[in-house]
Design a protein around this motif. Structure first.
Motif, PDB file in Angstrom:
ATOM      1  N   VAL A   9       4.671 -20.402  -6.361  1.00 33.65           N
ATOM      2  CA  VAL A   9       5.019 -19.456  -7.426  1.00 33.65           C
ATOM      3  C   VAL A   9       6.248 -18.642  -7.025  1.00 33.65           C
ATOM      4  O   VAL A   9       7.145 -18.410  -7.833  1.00 33.65           O
ATOM      5  N   TYR A  10       6.304 -18.238  -5.777  1.00 36.19           N
ATOM      6  CA  TYR A  10       7.461 -17.487  -5.294  1.00 36.19           C
ATOM      7  C   TYR A  10       8.730 -18.332  -5.393  1.00 36.19           C
ATOM      8  O   TYR A  10       9.773 -17.847  -5.857  1.00 36.19           O
ATOM      9  N   HIS A  11       8.660 -19.581  -4.993  1.00 38.59           N
ATOM     10  CA  HIS A  11       9.835 -20.458  -5.045  1.00 38.59           C
ATOM     11  C   HIS A  11      10.252 -20.728  -6.483  1.00 38.59           C
ATOM     12  O   HIS A  11      11.456 -20.799  -6.777  1.00 38.59           O
ATOM     13  N   LEU A  12       9.302 -20.883  -7.377  1.00 38.65           N
ATOM     14  CA  LEU A  12       9.651 -21.085  -8.782  1.00 38.65           C
ATOM     15  C   LEU A  12      10.322 -19.843  -9.367  1.00 38.65           C
ATOM     16  O   LEU A  12      11.257 -19.944 -10.158  1.00 38.65           O
ATOM     17  N   GLY A  13       9.840 -18.680  -8.981  1.00 38.58           N
ATOM     18  CA  GLY A  13      10.475 -17.444  -9.429  1.00 38.58           C
ATOM     19  C   GLY A  13      11.885 -17.304  -8.895  1.00 38.58           C
ATOM     20  O   GLY A  13      12.800 -16.866  -9.616  1.00 38.58           O
ATOM     21  N   GLU A  14      12.075 -17.662  -7.648  1.00 38.98           N
ATOM     22  CA  GLU A  14      13.416 -17.620  -7.038  1.00 38.98           C
ATOM     23  C   GLU A  14      14.343 -18.614  -7.730  1.00 38.98           C
ATOM     24  O   GLU A  14      15.508 -18.303  -8.014  1.00 38.98           O
ATOM     25  N   ARG A  16      14.064 -19.698 -10.828  1.00 39.33           N
ATOM     26  CA  ARG A  16      14.320 -19.151 -12.160  1.00 39.33           C
ATOM     27  C   ARG A  16      15.408 -18.089 -12.109  1.00 39.33           C
ATOM     28  O   ARG A  16      16.317 -18.066 -12.935  1.00 39.33           O
ATOM     29  N   LYS A  17      15.355 -17.209 -11.119  1.00 39.98           N
ATOM     30  CA  LYS A  17      16.348 -16.154 -10.965  1.00 39.98           C
ATOM     31  C   LYS A  17      17.736 -16.742 -10.728  1.00 39.98           C
ATOM     32  O   LYS A  17      18.717 -16.317 -11.341  1.00 39.98           O
ATOM     33  N   ARG A  18      17.830 -17.742  -9.882  1.00 39.52           N
ATOM     34  CA  ARG A  18      19.129 -18.350  -9.580  1.00 39.52           C
ATOM     35  C   ARG A  18      19.686 -19.119 -10.779  1.00 39.52           C
ATOM     36  O   ARG A  18      20.898 -19.125 -11.004  1.00 39.52           O
TER      37      ARG A  18
END
Length: 63
Positions: A9-14, A16-18
């Protein structure tokens, strides 16, 4: 198992942000290029020794 889900989930959020930052940067440069299209075109054809057909549209005369 819980730690693996949080990291995904953290990697997907990162990611998405990029992606959002990349798209916003692309849009800013796209609009900037429309504002300065004549200057960009003049810079690109500055070293050409012959006239381009599209140059006649913008009123350029390199002869």
């Amino acid at each position: 198992m819980k730690n693996q889900e949080l990291t995904v989930v953290y990697h997907l959020g990162e990611l998405r942000k990029r992606i959002i930052i990349t798209l916003l940067t692309f849009i800013v440069f796209l609009f900037g290029s429309f504002i300065f299209v004549k200057e960009i075109y003049d810079w690109l054809i500055g070293d050409l020794n012959r006239e381009l057909a599209v140059g006649q549209q913008y009123g350029h005369n390199n002869a």
